[in-house]
Design a protein around this motif. Structure first.
Motif, PDB file in Angstrom:
ATOM      1  N   ARG A  27       0.849  -1.190   0.000  1.00  0.00           N
ATOM      2  CA  ARG A  27       0.000   0.000   0.000  1.00  0.00           C
ATOM      3  C   ARG A  27       0.884   1.239   0.000  1.00  0.00           C
ATOM      4  O   ARG A  27       2.009   1.198   0.465  1.00  0.00           O
ATOM      5  N   THR A  28       0.322   2.341  -0.473  1.00  0.00           N
ATOM      6  CA  THR A  28       1.027   3.614  -0.348  1.00  0.00           C
ATOM      7  C   THR A  28       0.898   4.095   1.093  1.00  0.00           C
ATOM      8  O   THR A  28       0.066   3.586   1.862  1.00  0.00           O
ATOM      9  N   ARG A  29       1.693   5.066   1.454  1.00  0.00           N
ATOM     10  CA  ARG A  29       1.614   5.618   2.811  1.00  0.00           C
ATOM     11  C   ARG A  29       0.224   6.199   3.052  1.00  0.00           C
ATOM     12  O   ARG A  29      -0.366   5.980   4.105  1.00  0.00           O
ATOM     13  N   SER A  30      -0.304   6.923   2.073  1.00  0.00           N
ATOM     14  CA  SER A  30      -1.630   7.534   2.266  1.00  0.00           C
ATOM     15  C   SER A  30      -2.721   6.471   2.392  1.00  0.00           C
ATOM     16  O   SER A  30      -3.701   6.673   3.108  1.00  0.00           O
ATOM     17  N   GLU A  31      -2.564   5.322   1.737  1.00  0.00           N
ATOM     18  CA  GLU A  31      -3.531   4.227   1.885  1.00  0.00           C
ATOM     19  C   GLU A  31      -3.420   3.563   3.253  1.00  0.00           C
ATOM     20  O   GLU A  31      -4.396   3.045   3.775  1.00  0.00           O
ATOM     21  N   GLU A  40      -7.121  -4.361  10.022  1.00  0.00           N
ATOM     22  CA  GLU A  40      -6.992  -4.178   8.578  1.00  0.00           C
ATOM     23  C   GLU A  40      -5.602  -4.498   8.015  1.00  0.00           C
ATOM     24  O   GLU A  40      -5.449  -4.579   6.803  1.00  0.00           O
ATOM     25  N   LEU A  41      -4.610  -4.691   8.888  1.00  0.00           N
ATOM     26  CA  LEU A  41      -3.268  -4.991   8.393  1.00  0.00           C
ATOM     27  C   LEU A  41      -2.722  -6.315   8.915  1.00  0.00           C
ATOM     28  O   LEU A  41      -1.605  -6.688   8.582  1.00  0.00           O
ATOM     29  N   VAL A  42      -3.483  -7.016   9.723  1.00  0.00           N
ATOM     30  CA  VAL A  42      -3.075  -8.333  10.222  1.00  0.00           C
ATOM     31  C   VAL A  42      -4.076  -9.357   9.681  1.00  0.00           C
ATOM     32  O   VAL A  42      -5.279  -9.106   9.671  1.00  0.00           O
ATOM     33  N   LEU A  70       1.123 -10.230   8.123  1.00  0.00           N
ATOM     34  CA  LEU A  70       0.507  -8.958   7.760  1.00  0.00           C
ATOM     35  C   LEU A  70      -0.262  -9.153   6.465  1.00  0.00           C
ATOM     36  O   LEU A  70       0.102  -9.962   5.620  1.00  0.00           O
ATOM     37  N   MET A  71      -1.347  -8.398   6.304  1.00  0.00           N
ATOM     38  CA  MET A  71      -2.212  -8.548   5.151  1.00  0.00           C
ATOM     39  C   MET A  71      -1.866  -7.523   4.071  1.00  0.00           C
ATOM     40  O   MET A  71      -1.905  -6.322   4.313  1.00  0.00           O
ATOM     41  N   ARG A  72      -1.493  -8.026   2.909  1.00  0.00           N
ATOM     42  CA  ARG A  72      -1.216  -7.160   1.770  1.00  0.00           C
ATOM     43  C   ARG A  72      -2.533  -6.733   1.138  1.00  0.00           C
ATOM     44  O   ARG A  72      -3.565  -7.370   1.339  1.00  0.00           O
ATOM     45  N   GLY A  77      -1.164 -12.846   2.607  1.00  0.00           N
ATOM     46  CA  GLY A  77      -0.392 -12.601   3.821  1.00  0.00           C
ATOM     47  C   GLY A  77       1.102 -12.600   3.556  1.00  0.00           C
ATOM     48  O   GLY A  77       1.580 -13.227   2.618  1.00  0.00           O
ATOM     49  N   VAL A  78       1.835 -11.867   4.391  1.00  0.00           N
ATOM     50  CA  VAL A  78       3.292 -11.881   4.363  1.00  0.00           C
ATOM     51  C   VAL A  78       3.766 -12.105   5.799  1.00  0.00           C
ATOM     52  O   VAL A  78       3.326 -11.416   6.717  1.00  0.00           O
ATOM     53  N   ASP A  79       4.590 -13.138   5.992  1.00  0.00           N
ATOM     54  CA  ASP A  79       5.039 -13.505   7.329  1.00  0.00           C
ATOM     55  C   ASP A  79       6.159 -12.595   7.800  1.00  0.00           C
ATOM     56  O   ASP A  79       7.132 -12.363   7.075  1.00  0.00           O
ATOM     57  N   VAL A  80       6.017 -12.080   9.015  1.00  0.00           N
ATOM     58  CA  VAL A  80       7.030 -11.223   9.629  1.00  0.00           C
ATOM     59  C   VAL A  80       7.232 -11.631  11.083  1.00  0.00           C
ATOM     60  O   VAL A  80       6.387 -12.310  11.667  1.00  0.00           O
ATOM     61  N   MET A  81       8.341 -11.208  11.643  1.00  0.00           N
ATOM     62  CA  MET A  81       8.562 -11.264  13.090  1.00  0.00           C
ATOM     63  C   MET A  81       8.281  -9.854  13.590  1.00  0.00           C
ATOM     64  O   MET A  81       8.797  -8.885  13.030  1.00  0.00           O
TER      65      MET A  81
END
Length: 105
Positions: A27-31, A40-42, A70-72, A77-81
């Motif tokens: 997402r863009t910063r503004s999004e 909305e992001l997990v 995290l949800m793209r 999803g993208v896995d992060v620590m």
């Protein structure tokens, strides 16, 4: 390895983030600004855990690093620590700070 930083207010809404965080969630910063981080992001299955990590941060405590997806944009999803800690200004807690690193692989 780039570090993603997301700052939220006391309601869990993103009020600042760096370029790496935006790239992780596609997402863009503004999004990204104004989104409710845990909702909305997990990714769905991990949203309650993310909300649970923010509560101690708002009480002034850091959390241990843990794996989260995290949800793209589009839902993948993208896995992060990630780690969550308190965000303070002039001695008062005014939100949380999420630090995330993409897992290898």
């Amino acid at each position: 390895m780039a570090i993603a930083v997301v700052l939220t207010d006391t309601e869990g809404r993103v009020d600042d983030c760096n370029k790496t965080a935006c790239e992780l969630v596609d997402r863009t910063r503004s999004e990204t600004l104004g989104l409710r981080f845990a909702d909305e992001l997990v990714c769905g299955k991990e949203q309650e855990g993310a909300k649970g990590a923010v509560k101690p941060a708002l009480d002034g405590e850091d959390t241990d690093a843990e794996a989260v997806s995290l949800m793209r944009k589009g839902g993948a999803g993208v896995d992060v620590m990630s780690e969550v800690g308190p965000r303070t200004r002039q001695g008062f807690i005014n939100g949380s700070m999420v630090i995330a690193r993409k897992e290898a692989g």
